[in-house]
Design a protein around this motif. Structure first.
Motif, PDB file in Angstrom:
ATOM      1  N   GLU A 159     -15.907  48.099  35.555  1.00 23.86           N
ATOM      2  CA  GLU A 159     -16.397  48.647  36.810  1.00 23.86           C
ATOM      3  C   GLU A 159     -17.645  49.385  36.588  1.00 23.86           C
ATOM      4  N   ALA A 160     -17.458  50.354  36.154  1.00 25.30           N
ATOM      5  CA  ALA A 160     -18.415  51.566  36.222  1.00 25.30           C
ATOM      6  C   ALA A 160     -19.691  50.878  35.901  1.00 25.30           C
ATOM      7  N   GLY A 161     -19.780  50.334  34.767  1.00 31.28           N
ATOM      8  CA  GLY A 161     -21.324  49.117  34.585  1.00 31.28           C
ATOM      9  C   GLY A 161     -21.967  47.881  35.775  1.00 31.28           C
ATOM     10  N   GLY A 162     -20.854  47.951  36.500  1.00 32.72           N
ATOM     11  CA  GLY A 162     -21.498  46.806  37.365  1.00 32.72           C
ATOM     12  C   GLY A 162     -22.293  47.441  38.668  1.00 32.72           C
ATOM     13  N   ARG A 163     -20.992  49.306  39.240  1.00 28.86           N
ATOM     14  CA  ARG A 163     -21.778  49.577  39.831  1.00 28.86           C
ATOM     15  C   ARG A 163     -22.916  49.933  39.303  1.00 28.86           C
ATOM     16  N   VAL A 164     -24.085  50.195  38.122  1.00 23.05           N
ATOM     17  CA  VAL A 164     -25.231  50.413  37.594  1.00 23.05           C
ATOM     18  C   VAL A 164     -25.777  49.168  37.885  1.00 23.05           C
ATOM     19  N   VAL A 165     -25.446  47.417  37.570  1.00 21.17           N
ATOM     20  CA  VAL A 165     -25.881  46.814  37.086  1.00 21.17           C
ATOM     21  C   VAL A 165     -26.482  46.687  39.088  1.00 21.17           C
ATOM     22  N   ARG A 166     -25.663  46.321  39.365  1.00 23.53           N
ATOM     23  CA  ARG A 166     -25.709  46.267  40.772  1.00 23.53           C
ATOM     24  C   ARG A 166     -26.714  47.389  41.711  1.00 23.53           C
ATOM     25  N   TRP A 167     -26.508  48.238  41.458  1.00 21.99           N
ATOM     26  CA  TRP A 167     -27.756  49.276  42.229  1.00 21.99           C
ATOM     27  C   TRP A 167     -29.337  48.994  41.112  1.00 21.99           C
ATOM     28  N   LEU A 168     -29.437  48.642  40.080  1.00 22.79           N
ATOM     29  CA  LEU A 168     -30.106  48.316  39.634  1.00 22.79           C
ATOM     30  C   LEU A 168     -30.758  47.162  39.639  1.00 22.79           C
ATOM     31  N   ASN A 169     -30.092  46.278  40.408  1.00 21.14           N
ATOM     32  CA  ASN A 169     -30.352  44.716  40.872  1.00 21.14           C
ATOM     33  C   ASN A 169     -31.003  44.852  41.807  1.00 21.14           C
ATOM     34  N   GLY A 170     -30.672  45.839  42.662  1.00 19.30           N
ATOM     35  CA  GLY A 170     -31.158  46.778  44.678  1.00 19.30           C
ATOM     36  C   GLY A 170     -32.370  46.935  44.446  1.00 19.30           C
ATOM     37  N   GLU A 171     -32.622  48.141  43.417  1.00 19.76           N
ATOM     38  CA  GLU A 171     -33.392  49.102  43.476  1.00 19.76           C
ATOM     39  C   GLU A 171     -34.911  48.594  42.397  1.00 19.76           C
ATOM     40  N   TYR A 172     -34.691  47.150  41.440  1.00 16.44           N
ATOM     41  CA  TYR A 172     -36.199  46.874  41.017  1.00 16.44           C
ATOM     42  C   TYR A 172     -35.875  45.451  40.240  1.00 16.44           C
TER      43      TYR A 172
END
Length: 168
Positions: free
Chosen positions: A96-109
Motif C-alpha cells: 500500500e505504501a509502496g503503491g503511493r510512491v509508485v503512483r507519485w513517481l509515475n505522475g511526477e516523472y
C-alpha cells in the motif's frame, strides 16, 4: 540490508568516491555498453549522486537506478539523467505504501520508465497480493520483476553460502 549483493564489504571503510575519478575510464567502457545501473546499498545515500548521474548521462549512458528508499529531493536533482528507476518493494506487506510512491513517481516523472522489484521468499504472500501488485504495475505502466530470494528469516545477516545451505 539482508538483500545487499555486496556482503562482506562492511569490513571496508565507507567511501564517497569522487565521480571525476571515473571519467578517464568512461570512453573505454562506452565501447562495450550503453547502460549503467546504480544500485546499493542505497544510491540516494551517495553524496555525489547528482554529479555521477550528470557525468554518466553526459557520456550518453542510459542510467538506471535501483532504490528501496527514494529521496524525493535528491531524485529531483537526478531525474533528468535517469532512463529507468527500479523501485524495490521490500516485502508485500508494504504494498500500500509502496503503491503511493509508485503512483507519485509515475505522475511526477512520466519520462522515467518504472520497474517494480518484488523480492519474495514464499509463494503464498505473492499469490495473496498478486491482483493488487499486478493492478499497480498495469495502472502505472511499470514492469514487474519478481525476485525469488532465499533469505531465511531466522538468520537474515548470514552470508549467501550459509543461506543457501539453510534453504537446502
Amino acid at each position: 540490508c539482508p538483500y545487499c549483493h555486496n556482503e562482506g564489504m562492511a569490513k571496508w571503510p565507507f567511501v564517497h568516491l569522487d565521480p571525476g575519478k571515473l571519467e578517464p575510464f568512461l570512453p573505454e567502457i562506452k565501447k562495450y555498453t550503453n547502460r549503467v545501473v546504480l544500485s546499493g546499498g542505497e544510491p540516494f545515500e551517495y553524496e555525489h549522486l547528482p554529479e555521477l548521474v550528470e557525468l554518466l548521462s553526459g557520456y550518453g549512458f542510459d542510467v538506471s537506478l535501483i532504490s528501496a528508499n527514494i529521496d524525493k529531493e535528491r531524485l529531483s536533482r537526478v531525474a533528468y539523467g535517469l532512463k529507468t528507476l527500479h523501485y524495490s518493494l521490500h516485502g508485500l506487506n508494504s504494498l500500500e505504501a509502496g503503491g503511493r510512491v509508485v503512483r507519485w513517481l509515475n505522475g511526477e516523472y512520466p519520462n522515467i520508465r518504472l520497474s517494480l522489484n518484488v523480492p519474495f521468499d514464499r509463494v503464498e504472500p505473492l499469490r495473496d497480493n498478486w491482483e493488487a501488485l499486478y493492478g499497480l504495475a498495469k495502472d502505472t505502466g511499470a514492469n514487474l520483476q519478481l525476485i525469488r530470494i532465499f533469505t531465511c528469516g531466522q538468520n537474515p545477516s548470514a552470508g549467501w553460502e550459509q543461506r543457501w545451505q539453510e534453504m537446502e
